[in-house]
Write a protein that holds these residues in place. Structure first.
Motif, PDB file in Angstrom:
ATOM      1  N   PRO A 261      29.855  31.705 -35.565  1.00  0.00           N
ATOM      2  CA  PRO A 261      29.499  31.734 -36.991  1.00  0.00           C
ATOM      3  C   PRO A 261      30.130  30.633 -37.827  1.00  0.00           C
ATOM      4  O   PRO A 261      29.751  30.446 -38.973  1.00  0.00           O
ATOM      5  N   MET A 262      31.076  29.869 -37.276  1.00  0.00           N
ATOM      6  CA  MET A 262      31.605  28.741 -38.037  1.00  0.00           C
ATOM      7  C   MET A 262      30.598  27.596 -38.104  1.00  0.00           C
ATOM      8  O   MET A 262      30.587  26.810 -39.067  1.00  0.00           O
ATOM      9  N   VAL A 263      29.745  27.474 -37.092  1.00  0.00           N
ATOM     10  CA  VAL A 263      28.789  26.364 -37.059  1.00  0.00           C
ATOM     11  C   VAL A 263      27.332  26.827 -37.059  1.00  0.00           C
ATOM     12  O   VAL A 263      26.414  26.014 -37.083  1.00  0.00           O
ATOM     13  N   TYR A 264      27.132  28.144 -37.024  1.00  0.00           N
ATOM     14  CA  TYR A 264      25.768  28.659 -36.952  1.00  0.00           C
ATOM     15  C   TYR A 264      25.608  29.826 -37.921  1.00  0.00           C
ATOM     16  O   TYR A 264      26.407  30.757 -37.919  1.00  0.00           O
ATOM     17  N   MET A 271      28.666  33.667 -42.120  1.00  0.00           N
ATOM     18  CA  MET A 271      29.331  32.493 -41.566  1.00  0.00           C
ATOM     19  C   MET A 271      30.835  32.550 -41.843  1.00  0.00           C
ATOM     20  O   MET A 271      31.294  33.299 -42.714  1.00  0.00           O
ATOM     21  N   THR A 272      31.589  31.775 -41.095  1.00  0.00           N
ATOM     22  CA  THR A 272      33.033  31.700 -41.292  1.00  0.00           C
ATOM     23  C   THR A 272      33.439  30.257 -41.557  1.00  0.00           C
ATOM     24  O   THR A 272      32.687  29.322 -41.273  1.00  0.00           O
ATOM     25  N   TRP A 273      34.626  30.099 -42.087  1.00  0.00           N
ATOM     26  CA  TRP A 273      35.138  28.740 -42.308  1.00  0.00           C
ATOM     27  C   TRP A 273      36.130  28.333 -41.227  1.00  0.00           C
ATOM     28  O   TRP A 273      36.545  27.167 -41.178  1.00  0.00           O
ATOM     29  N   TYR A 285      32.463  21.872 -30.719  1.00  0.00           N
ATOM     30  CA  TYR A 285      32.256  22.424 -32.062  1.00  0.00           C
ATOM     31  C   TYR A 285      31.671  21.376 -33.003  1.00  0.00           C
ATOM     32  O   TYR A 285      30.780  21.677 -33.800  1.00  0.00           O
ATOM     33  N   GLN A 286      32.173  20.151 -32.911  1.00  0.00           N
ATOM     34  CA  GLN A 286      31.645  19.108 -33.793  1.00  0.00           C
ATOM     35  C   GLN A 286      30.186  18.808 -33.462  1.00  0.00           C
ATOM     36  O   GLN A 286      29.360  18.595 -34.358  1.00  0.00           O
ATOM     37  N   THR A 287      29.858  18.823 -32.174  1.00  0.00           N
ATOM     38  CA  THR A 287      28.474  18.587 -31.763  1.00  0.00           C
ATOM     39  C   THR A 287      27.550  19.689 -32.268  1.00  0.00           C
ATOM     40  O   THR A 287      26.406  19.433 -32.659  1.00  0.00           O
ATOM     41  N   ALA A 288      28.057  20.918 -32.279  1.00  0.00           N
ATOM     42  CA  ALA A 288      27.238  22.063 -32.690  1.00  0.00           C
ATOM     43  C   ALA A 288      27.163  22.227 -34.203  1.00  0.00           C
ATOM     44  O   ALA A 288      26.290  22.944 -34.706  1.00  0.00           O
ATOM     45  N   ASP A 294      32.259  18.294 -41.135  1.00  0.00           N
ATOM     46  CA  ASP A 294      33.383  17.793 -40.344  1.00  0.00           C
ATOM     47  C   ASP A 294      34.250  18.970 -39.908  1.00  0.00           C
ATOM     48  O   ASP A 294      34.728  19.741 -40.742  1.00  0.00           O
ATOM     49  N   ILE A 295      34.434  19.119 -38.590  1.00  0.00           N
ATOM     50  CA  ILE A 295      35.285  20.176 -38.035  1.00  0.00           C
ATOM     51  C   ILE A 295      36.652  19.589 -37.709  1.00  0.00           C
ATOM     52  O   ILE A 295      36.743  18.568 -37.026  1.00  0.00           O
TER      53      ILE A 295
END
Length: 436
Positions: A261-264, A271-273, A285-288, A294-295
């Motif tokens: 949920p951080m990226v989707y 969602m989360t931060w 994670y950055q790719t997703a 920016d992660i």
């Protein structure tokens, strides 16, 4: 309410438990090296869990290995929870893949049941070259006086966060943040944006909590009583009630990076931060993440960050004791450890390579994210860390399954923190006692 997550976690634990009861030692001869006839029997198999980035890169390396060495290695790729269920079932039937990716939390259990090949003879004769590995790196795979795994790289547990969102709020995340500091930030982010935190998830935070409180699992849970675990469950109980921590009904029921949920997600309500995982996952994670997001990476908040932090093997490469081609399988491990061509493909997706030669070679080739991970391990974790914990004893997979269920009961409001702590302390110790 749908409980797919709980059902799957329970199925994984049950499969592991069934396999643990039926695994027996096996091998071809006392040295573990097998015969020439066995070694000539054909292709090898290799299994791993992970995300699509890892899947693609690993398959490319296997293709390269066939090109260079003429040996076919058939890849078997799984999501994390499906992987352990599959390995447990395969172990029970003595049909594990020749080469398997292994986690620190399972290594002791597989060794105890005779499911992994002792690599020591192959290190001694040079089939597995460890000349560019430090003694500490080699010993990461040591159980007793034997070596059963080669670390794929070094990593650390960490917290990933949506830096773009926090920058917009004027919030700066500092390394080695305390738990109180984190909760203050989580409340601010929720109040201003609706995004929630994801800290107590899938049992992953317990190790951080336990290390900070000097609670250590050896052959049973540490601590003197259930009271030692109340504060753990209190984090998510208060967090869900106050709104700043995501609840199971809002989170995705998947362990994949792509659906974290951080990226989707469609809006802040689901969602989360932030989230916690292994530092080697930064690229994934950055790719997703959505374009323009920016992660970033930091230490996991803790009441005592230095006690909680440690450098660990991101995972291991191991050879199954079931293999009919042990020497050929070890050669594949050697390739994944020492081949420059392999690491031009793998880079640091499985952590910073343990070979000093390879690590130096690939550093200029690494992505921004992988270089951030390398700097995180070297500059942030290493100077502010404590020793590796003992390997997890048998019964850990079942106690972890129990922990996950209790976490969810607390988040759903079905249990108080005190009830969850009481059941966890008593039932987990019963689980460990049954395995002694």
């Amino acid at each position: 309410m749908k409980r797919k997550y709980l059902k799957r976690a329970a199925a994984v634990a049950l499969a592991c438990a069934l396999a643990a009861g039926s695994m027996t030692a096996c091998g071809s001869d006392k040295s573990g090296k097998g015969s020439k006839e066995e070694a000539a029997s054909g292709e090898l198999t290799m299994a791993w869990w992970g995300n699509q980035v890892r899947n693609e890169r690993t398959q490319q390396v296997l293709d390269k290995y066939k090109e260079e060495e003429g040996t076919t290695v058939k890849g078997q790729f799984f999501q994390c929870d499906d992987y352990w269920s599959k390995m447990a079932t395969s172990a029970a039937g003595k049909k594990m893949p020749d080469i398997i990716q292994m986690d620190m939390s399972y290594l002791q259990q597989y060794v105890d049941k005779g499911q992994l090949l002792d690599l020591s003879p192959y290190i001694e004769d040079g089939t597995l070259d460890t000349s560019d590995l430090s003694e500490d790196a080699v010993n990461m795979g040591k159980v007793g006086d034997k070596i059963y795994g080669v670390a794929s790289g070094t990593s650390a547990s960490c917290m990933f966060y949506n830096k773009t969102l926090l920058d917009e709020l004027g919030i700066t995340i500092k390394d080695n943040m305390t738990l109180d500091e984190f909760i203050d930030i989580a409340k601010q982010v929720y109040d201003e944006t609706g995004y929630r935190a994801n800290l107590i998830h899938y049992g992953m935070y317990m190790e951080v909590y336990a290390r900070a409180n000097e609670i250590q699992v050896v052959d049973k849970l540490g601590g003197e009583s259930a009271e030692d675990y109340v504060d753990y469950f209190k984090i998510s109980e208060d967090g869900v009630k106050e709104g700043w921590h995501i609840s199971p009904s809002q989170a995705a029921d998947t362990a994949s990076v792509e659906e974290d949920p951080m990226v989707y997600g469609s809006n802040p309500d689901n969602m989360t931060w932030c989230t916690i995982n292994g530092s080697a996952m930064l690229t994934a994670y950055q790719t997703a993440a959505p374009e323009g997001t920016d992660i970033a990476i930091t230490t996991i908040p803790s009441t005592d960050p230095k006690k909680s932090n440690y450098v660990k093997p991101s995972m291991y490469y191991c050879v199954s004791a079931d293999t009919k081609n042990p020497e050929e399988a070890v050669k594949v491990l050697n390739y994944f450890t020492n081949s420059s061509e392999a690491y031009k493909i793998l880079l640091a997706e499985r952590g910073i390579p343990v070979s000093s030669k390879i690590s130096e070679e690939i550093m200029p080739l690494l992505s921004k994210e992988d270089q951030e991970n390398a700097a995180f391990i070297t500059d942030v974790i290493t100077p502010n860390s404590s020793a590796l914990p003992p390997l997890a004893p048998e019964g850990t997979s079942e106690s972890q399954d129990l922990l996950r269920k209790l976490e969810e009961k607390v988040k759903y409001g079905e249990y108080t923190s005190e009830q969850a702590a009481e059941e966890y302390f008593n039932s987990a110790n019963e689980i460990y006692a049954e395995h002694q």
